[in-house]
Design an enzyme around this catalytic site. Structure first.
Site, PDB file in Angstrom:
ATOM      1  N   LYS A 161     -14.151 -15.580  94.138  1.00  0.00           N
ATOM      2  CA  LYS A 161     -13.504 -14.730  93.124  1.00  0.00           C
ATOM      3  C   LYS A 161     -14.518 -13.760  92.566  1.00  0.00           C
ATOM      4  O   LYS A 161     -15.620 -14.162  92.183  1.00  0.00           O
ATOM      5  CB  LYS A 161     -12.958 -15.608  91.982  1.00  0.00           C
ATOM      6  CG  LYS A 161     -12.144 -14.810  90.962  1.00  0.00           C
ATOM      7  CD  LYS A 161     -10.727 -14.612  91.415  1.00  0.00           C
ATOM      8  CE  LYS A 161      -9.973 -13.538  90.643  1.00  0.00           C
ATOM      9  NZ  LYS A 161     -10.276 -12.145  91.096  1.00  0.00           N
ATOM     10  N   LYS A 209     -20.328 -18.243  86.769  1.00  0.00           N
ATOM     11  CA  LYS A 209     -19.385 -17.836  85.714  1.00  0.00           C
ATOM     12  C   LYS A 209     -18.062 -18.617  85.812  1.00  0.00           C
ATOM     13  O   LYS A 209     -17.538 -19.094  84.809  1.00  0.00           O
ATOM     14  CB  LYS A 209     -19.113 -16.329  85.833  1.00  0.00           C
ATOM     15  CG  LYS A 209     -18.361 -15.724  84.667  1.00  0.00           C
ATOM     16  CD  LYS A 209     -17.958 -14.269  84.938  1.00  0.00           C
ATOM     17  CE  LYS A 209     -19.147 -13.371  85.171  1.00  0.00           C
ATOM     18  NZ  LYS A 209     -18.747 -11.943  85.350  1.00  0.00           N
ATOM     19  N   LYS A 235     -18.100 -11.198  95.390  1.00  0.00           N
ATOM     20  CA  LYS A 235     -18.242  -9.840  94.855  1.00  0.00           C
ATOM     21  C   LYS A 235     -18.207  -8.865  96.010  1.00  0.00           C
ATOM     22  O   LYS A 235     -18.531  -9.236  97.146  1.00  0.00           O
ATOM     23  CB  LYS A 235     -19.589  -9.679  94.127  1.00  0.00           C
ATOM     24  CG  LYS A 235     -19.597  -8.558  93.112  1.00  0.00           C
ATOM     25  CD  LYS A 235     -18.893  -9.005  91.854  1.00  0.00           C
ATOM     26  CE  LYS A 235     -18.985  -8.017  90.733  1.00  0.00           C
ATOM     27  NZ  LYS A 235     -18.647  -8.666  89.454  1.00  0.00           N
ATOM     28  N   THR A 257     -11.852  -8.816  79.333  1.00  0.00           N
ATOM     29  CA  THR A 257     -13.309  -9.015  79.300  1.00  0.00           C
ATOM     30  C   THR A 257     -13.801  -8.871  77.860  1.00  0.00           C
ATOM     31  O   THR A 257     -14.533  -9.726  77.333  1.00  0.00           O
ATOM     32  CB  THR A 257     -14.003  -7.987  80.217  1.00  0.00           C
ATOM     33  OG1 THR A 257     -13.443  -8.108  81.522  1.00  0.00           O
ATOM     34  CG2 THR A 257     -15.504  -8.213  80.276  1.00  0.00           C
ATOM     35  N   SER A 307      -7.906 -13.080  85.123  1.00  0.00           N
ATOM     36  CA  SER A 307      -7.620 -12.927  86.563  1.00  0.00           C
ATOM     37  C   SER A 307      -7.065 -14.235  87.126  1.00  0.00           C
ATOM     38  O   SER A 307      -6.150 -14.237  87.949  1.00  0.00           O
ATOM     39  CB  SER A 307      -8.900 -12.583  87.335  1.00  0.00           C
ATOM     40  OG  SER A 307      -9.143 -11.197  87.308  1.00  0.00           O
TER      41      SER A 307
HETATM   42  N1  GLU Z   1     -15.554  -7.895  87.645  1.00  0.00           N
HETATM   43  C1  GLU Z   1     -15.308  -8.872  86.632  1.00  0.00           C
HETATM   44  C2  GLU Z   1     -16.506  -9.771  86.455  1.00  0.00           C
HETATM   45  O1  GLU Z   1     -17.608  -9.400  86.798  1.00  0.00           O
HETATM   46  C3  GLU Z   1     -14.003  -9.623  86.849  1.00  0.00           C
HETATM   47  C4  GLU Z   1     -13.923 -10.438  88.098  1.00  0.00           C
HETATM   48  C5  GLU Z   1     -12.543 -11.014  88.374  1.00  0.00           C
HETATM   49  O2  GLU Z   1     -11.649 -10.829  87.574  1.00  0.00           O
HETATM   50  O3  GLU Z   1     -12.422 -11.629  89.433  1.00  0.00           O
HETATM   51  O4  GLU Z   1     -16.421 -10.835  85.913  1.00  0.00           O
END
Ligand code: GLU
Length: 418
Positions: A69, A93, A105, A189, A346
Site C-alpha cells: 500500500k 506506517k 510506493k 492526511t 485509504s
Molecule cells: N501517499 C500517502 C502516504 O504517503 C498515502 C498513501 C495511501 O493512501 O496509500 O502516506
C-alpha cells in the site's frame, strides 16, 4: 529532494528501534531490502505529435501484514532509492496505524506542471499499463502522493479495469467519490495529524489562542492542516510553498490564502513575505513540514525554534537533524504516525470498495479520530515509559507488529530444535 543515501538512511532506523522492539533478528533482516522493486520505461505521445520516454518505479516493500500500500508521485526528483525509502516507510506506517497492509510506493520522473492535461492523462494511463502486472486489489494498492490527485487515480483505475476486463475500484485509493472514492479521503492526511495534535494539546494543556503554528508546504496536506488548525482557534502565523510564503504574528486568514494559492498558484497577499528557510526558523510553538524529504537537515536544524514538529511530509528531517532536535528537547511526531491518516482513510476506502457499501462522512471522521487518538497515545506512552523519542517508539511498535506477523510462520526459534 532525494539525496543518494535516502534509502540507506531510512534503513538505519531499524537498528535504532530494534533495541526497544521484541522483533526477532530475522524479522529485522527481512526488512532491509524490498520484496519487489520494478523499474519501467514507457512511451507517452505528446501534444506536438512526438513520443517521449518516461521512467517510473513501483516498489512492493513488504506484504506480510497484507497487500502492498502506498502512493504514486509524479516529480522530477524521483529516484529508485527514494521510492524504496518511501515504500519502507509505508511498511512501518501501516503497521503503526495497525491497518492490514504492507508497504509500497511508486513514482514517475516527470514535472507534471510542464504537461498539458491530455499529456498527463496519457502519462497516468501509460504508467498504469507499465505496472499493471504488479498491482491488484489484493497485491499492491496505489494512492495519491506528491503531485498526483483523484483525477490521476481515476485514469489509472479505469485503465487497470480495462486491462483486467472488470470493474476494479479496489486497485487504487484516493479516487473521486463518484468512482468509489471515500468521503473524507481528501483531507485525511491533515485531519489525522490534527487529531494527534488535539491529543498533545490535552496532554500538555495548551491554550490554542496562544499557540502559534507555521506550515511549510501548501499542497493538499499543508492547506487542510492550516485550515483545520485555524478553524479550531490556533494561531496560524506563517505558511509557504516552494516559491515562498507569508508571515503575520497576529495570525493569517487561511481561507483567503488557500483561495489566492489556488487561483494564482502563489502564497501571497497578507503579512510580510518570507522564504521557506525563514519560515523554518520562526519562533513558533508548532512547525508542520508538509512538503518533501530532507527539508530540515544538519545545515538548518540549528535555526529551528519550534517546540513541537508534526511531520505531515514523508521524511522531512534527516537522521542527523532529527538527532540534534531530539537532544534539544523538541518533540517530533514522526511521519509514520503523523501523516498516517491518509493511508488509514485509504484503507477505509478499500474496505468500502470490497463491501460495495459506502460510509457517511461522520463515520469516516469518527473511525479516523478513534484510530489516530489511540495510536498516538500508545506511542506517546511507550516513549514516556522508555524515555525515548516518539520516532523510535513508533518504529519499535511498528516492528513488533510486523514481527508478530512474520513470526507467526516461524523463526529460527521454533525450527532450530526440529
Ligand atoms: N501517499 C500517502 C502516504 O504517503 C498515502 C498513501 C495511501 O493512501 O496509500 O502516506
Amino acid at each position: 529532494m532525494a539525496d543518494a543515501n535516502v534509502f540507506t538512511d531510512a534503513i538505519k532506523r531499524l537498528d535504532t528501534a530494534a533495541a526497544y522492539s521484541k522483533a526477532h533478528a530475522e524479522t529485522i533482516e527481512r526488512l532491509r531490502q524490498p520484496k519487489q522493486h520494478l523499474q519501467v520505461t514507457f512511451p507517452v505521445r505528446m501534444d506536438d505529435g512526438s513520443e517521449r520516454m518516461f521512467t517510473g518505479f513501483r516498489c512492493r516493500y513488504d506484504d506480510t501484514r497484507g497487500p502492498g500500500k502506498g502512493g504514486i508521485r509524479f516529480h522530477p526528483g524521483v529516484t529508485g532509492d527514494e521510492v524504496k525509502a518511501l515504500a519502507f516507510w509505508m511498511t512501518i506506517k501501516c503497521a503503526v496505524a495497525n491497518i492490514p497492509f504492507g508497504g509500497g510506493k511508486g513514482g514517475v520522473i516527470v514535472n507534471p506542471k510542464e504537461l498539458s492535461q491530455c499529456e498527463l492523462e496519457r502519462l497516468s494511463r501509460g504508467f498504469m499499463r507499465a505496472i499493471a502486472d504488479v498491482v491488484a486489489p489484493d497485491i499492491d494498492v496505489p494512492a495519491p502522493d506528491v503531485y498526483t490527485n483523484p483525477t490521476v487515480m481515476a485514469w489509472m483505475m479505469e485503465e487497470y479495469s480495462t486491462i483486467v476486463g472488470k470493474s476494479s475500484p479496489g486497485v487504487i485509493t484516493g479516487k473521486p467519490i463518484a468512482l468509489g472514492g471515500s468521503l473524507g479521503r481528501g483531507d485525511a492526511t491533515a485531519r489525522g495529524g490534527f487529531y494527534q495534535i488535539k491529543e498533545l494539546e490535552r496532554i500538555q494543556g495548551w491554550d490554542r489562542s496562544r499557540t502559534t503554528v507555521a506550515v511549510h508546504g501548501f499542497g493538499n496536506a499543508g492547506q487542510f492542516f492550516a485550515q483545520l488548525a485555524a478553524d479550531d482557534g490556533y494561531k496560524v502565523v506563517a505558511v509557504c510553498d516552494s516559491r515562498g510564503g507569508v508571515y503575520d504574528p497576529n495570525g493569517l486568514d487561511v481561507a483567503t490564502l488557500i483561495e489566492t494559492k489556488n487561483s494564482t498558484r502563489r502564497v501571497a497577499g497578507q503579512g510580510i513575505e518570507i522564504s521557506g528557510d525563514d519560515l523554518l526558523g520562526l519562533d513558533v510553538d508548532l512547525l508542520v513540514p508538509a512538503a518533501l524529504e530532507n527539508t530540515i537537515s544538519s545545515e538548518n536544524q540549528a535555526d529551528v525554534k519550534a517546540k513541537v514538529i508534526l511531520e505531515l511530509a514523508n521524511g522531512p528531517l534527516t537522521n542527523e537533524a532529527d538527532a540534534e532536535l531530539n537532544t534539544r528537547g523538541v518533540v517530533t511526531i514522526p511521519d509514520i504516525l503523523a501523516n498516517s491518516g491518509g493511508v488509514t482513510v485509504s484503507y477505509f476506502e478499500w474496505t468500502q470498495n470490497k463491501a460495495g457499501y459506502s460510509w457517511t462522512l461522520e463515520e469516516v471522521h469518527q473511525r479516523l479520530k478513534d484510530k489516530m487518538s489511540s495510536e498516538f497515545c500508545t506511542i506517546w506512552d511507550f516513549a514516556q515509559t522508555k524515555s525515548i523519542d516518539m520516532r523510535t517508539a513508533a518504529y519499535a511498535i511498528g516492528l513488533d507488529r510486523l514481527a508478530e506477523a512474520h513470526e507467526a510462520t516461524g523463526t529460527a526459534k521454533i525450527f532450530a530444535n526440529t
